[in-house]
Design a protein around this motif. Structure first.
Motif, PDB file in Angstrom:
ATOM      1  N   GLN A  62       0.825  -1.203   0.000  1.00 27.40           N
ATOM      2  CA  GLN A  62       0.000   0.000   0.000  1.00 27.40           C
ATOM      3  C   GLN A  62       0.861   1.255   0.000  1.00 27.40           C
ATOM      4  O   GLN A  62       0.633   2.187  -0.791  1.00 27.40           O
ATOM      5  N   ALA A  63       1.855   1.297   0.880  1.00 31.10           N
ATOM      6  CA  ALA A  63       2.724   2.467   0.956  1.00 31.10           C
ATOM      7  C   ALA A  63       3.526   2.649  -0.326  1.00 31.10           C
ATOM      8  O   ALA A  63       3.663   3.771  -0.838  1.00 31.10           O
ATOM      9  N   LEU A  64       4.055   1.547  -0.865  1.00 32.41           N
ATOM     10  CA  LEU A  64       4.891   1.638  -2.061  1.00 32.41           C
ATOM     11  C   LEU A  64       4.077   1.958  -3.314  1.00 32.41           C
ATOM     12  O   LEU A  64       4.495   2.756  -4.159  1.00 32.41           O
ATOM     13  N   VAL A  65       2.906   1.349  -3.442  1.00 37.76           N
ATOM     14  CA  VAL A  65       2.053   1.623  -4.599  1.00 37.76           C
ATOM     15  C   VAL A  65       1.554   3.064  -4.570  1.00 37.76           C
ATOM     16  O   VAL A  65       1.576   3.778  -5.586  1.00 37.76           O
ATOM     17  N   GLY A  66       1.105   3.526  -3.382  1.00 41.13           N
ATOM     18  CA  GLY A  66       0.638   4.909  -3.280  1.00 41.13           C
ATOM     19  C   GLY A  66       1.727   5.905  -3.634  1.00 41.13           C
ATOM     20  O   GLY A  66       1.495   6.862  -4.375  1.00 41.13           O
ATOM     21  N   ALA A  67       2.938   5.668  -3.120  1.00 38.94           N
ATOM     22  CA  ALA A  67       4.042   6.582  -3.412  1.00 38.94           C
ATOM     23  C   ALA A  67       4.422   6.536  -4.887  1.00 38.94           C
ATOM     24  O   ALA A  67       4.708   7.577  -5.503  1.00 38.94           O
ATOM     25  N   ALA A  68       4.442   5.338  -5.471  1.00 39.18           N
ATOM     26  CA  ALA A  68       4.777   5.218  -6.895  1.00 39.18           C
ATOM     27  C   ALA A  68       3.764   5.947  -7.766  1.00 39.18           C
ATOM     28  O   ALA A  68       4.136   6.686  -8.695  1.00 39.18           O
ATOM     29  N   LEU A  69       2.488   5.774  -7.475  1.00 31.53           N
ATOM     30  CA  LEU A  69       1.464   6.461  -8.260  1.00 31.53           C
ATOM     31  C   LEU A  69       1.497   7.964  -8.002  1.00 31.53           C
ATOM     32  O   LEU A  69       1.229   8.761  -8.911  1.00 31.53           O
ATOM     33  N   GLY A  70       1.859   8.368  -6.771  1.00 27.33           N
ATOM     34  CA  GLY A  70       1.973   9.792  -6.465  1.00 27.33           C
ATOM     35  C   GLY A  70       3.046  10.483  -7.285  1.00 27.33           C
ATOM     36  O   GLY A  70       2.924  11.670  -7.621  1.00 27.33           O
TER      37      GLY A  70
END
Length: 436
Positions: free
Chosen positions: A285-293
């Motif tokens: 969740q943290a990595l996907v959110g940051a990548a999409l951000g």
């Protein structure tokens, strides 16, 4: 961020997942200790704990947007280089936690008796559950504050401080629980007091962490409304879980006191391992959110593939381990022969579902990190309505007991597996930008 192509390095994933594992495991591990302590009081207190604990657990399950929704919003802002705004999401989530928690305390005190009677039927099990629940409810606002604190800290990829906070609170209470239940002679009520102590200590650390961030602490209604809009879908998703697990507890309690006690033991192990498996989901969740951000959809999709594989392997290892201790582990929780005789009716479903759960929970984390809450809402509701609930109530009518209950859970998980695999493969969830 260290990566190979579109894959995040295993070290980076582990750096987030391992502390998250500790946080996720701490509460159910404490509840396992609680179950073992109370189990030695007898079948009725154990069944009362089963009913009271499932009600309190569903309160936090229903409000998971305070953690998962906050992580989804904060991680995108963090990935876009806007850390202060990411932390501010935590401030507003904490205000929401306090407000909602205060309402829950009042409403819960008023409804404790009818809820316990509805789940267990009037009698000594319901009476035991009410006594436990009335005390434990005072910790509800603190549970929600801790959820909000975990949410924003995961969003800024800090999973070590939450681990320390939760371990200290639950560790102190794990020592306190047997002292109050058996040493002081408070019985089941001592368990509830120890629960509140754990929640008070952990929430205090999260308050302190926000104060040290030097961001504005005043309420901002506009941000809270935005959080609630995302929370709406997560609440509806949580309602599906609530309906399933409350129904399971009710059917088990109405089947027999022994079935309720056995269901409590296996359900607490299920909850514990679900959250262990969910550590990968938190990292995803943290990595996907940051990548999409930061508009890196390619890496977000790579993380999805990684965590699905890791989740399956992790679940398979857990399944083998718990199959090996099937004759030993239940006896740790109770010496009651009638309860132990009921355990196998749920145990082998619990073991077989671990690899499925590993994939489902990991991909749930991917979609939550992407803010794809509407899809998860719909998929979970359909899985509950088509898979779990028809079987659970048929089980009650036909007297199938724990085998019927856990057949329903298996159908629920397999439908969810099909839904999240299809969604992730479609790629429609990978929408980039600091907000969604």
């Amino acid at each position: 961020m260290s990566q190979v192509g579109d894959r995040v390095s295993p070290g980076k994933l582990a750096k987030l997942a391992v502390p998250a594992l500790g946080v996720l495991a701490a509460e159910p591990l404490y509840l396992l200790v609680d179950t073992a302590v109370v189990g030695h009081l007898g079948g009725v207190p154990l069944a009362g704990l089963a009913i009271g604990a499932i009600v309190l657990a569903q309160v936090s399950t229903q409000l998971t947007f305070l953690s998962y929704g906050t992580t989804a919003r904060a991680s995108r802002l963090y990935g876009a280089g806007r850390r202060a705004e990411a932390v501010a999401e935590g401030v507003q989530a904490t205000w929401l936690a306090l407000a909602v928690g205060a309402v829950l305390v009042v409403v819960g005190q008023l409804l404790a008796v009818p809820i316990a009677n509805a789940l267990a039927g009037p009698g000594e099990v319901a009476d035991a559950a009410v006594g436990w629940l009335r005390i434990a409810l005072f910790g509800a606002p603190l549970i929600l504050v801790t959820m909000a604190g975990n949410g924003w800290m995961r969003g800024v990829q800090d999973t070590f401080r939450p681990l320390r906070y939760v371990l200290v609170g639950n560790g102190i209470s794990a020592v306190l629980c047997p002292l109050l239940v058996h040493g002081a002679g408070w019985g089941l009520n001592g368990s509830a007091v120890a629960n509140v102590v754990a929640q008070t200590i952990s929430a205090g650390f999260f308050f302190h962490a926000l104060a040290r961030e030097r961001v504005p602490l005043r309420p901002e209604p506009a941000v809270m409304r935005a959080q609630l809009r995302m929370g709406r879908d997560l609440i509806l998703r949580s309602l599906a879980f609530q309906a399933c697990f409350l129904s399971a507890a009710a059917v088990a309690a109405r089947h027999s006191v022994a079935a309720a006690g056995a269901h409590q033991i296996v359900l607490q192990l299920w909850t514990f391992l679900s959250l262990v498996l969910d550590s990968l989901a938190i990292a995803a969740q943290a990595l996907v959110g940051a990548a999409l951000g930061r508009s890196d959809a390619r890496q977000a999709r790579g993380v999805a593939r990684q965590v699905a594989l890791y989740g399956f392997v992790f679940g398979a290892v857990l399944a083998l381990g718990f199959a090996a201790v099937s004759q030993v582990l239940p006896r740790v929780f109770t010496p009651d022969a009638a309860v132990l005789a009921e355990v196998p009716g749920a145990w082998w479903f619990f073991v077989a579902l671990q690899p499925v759960a590993g994939v489902v929970f990991a991909l749930d984390g991917v979609l939550l990190g992407a803010g794809d809450a509407a899809f998860l809402r719909t998929a979970t509701l359909i899985s509950a309505l088509v898979g779990f609930l028809p079987l659970i109530w048929t089980s009650m009518a036909m007297g199938w007991g724990l085998r019927g209950i856990w057949t329903g859970l298996a159908a629920f998980m397999l439908l969810r597996l099909a839904a999240v695999l299809g969604r992730v493969r479609s790629g429609r969830w990978a929408i980039t930008g600091a907000t969604r």
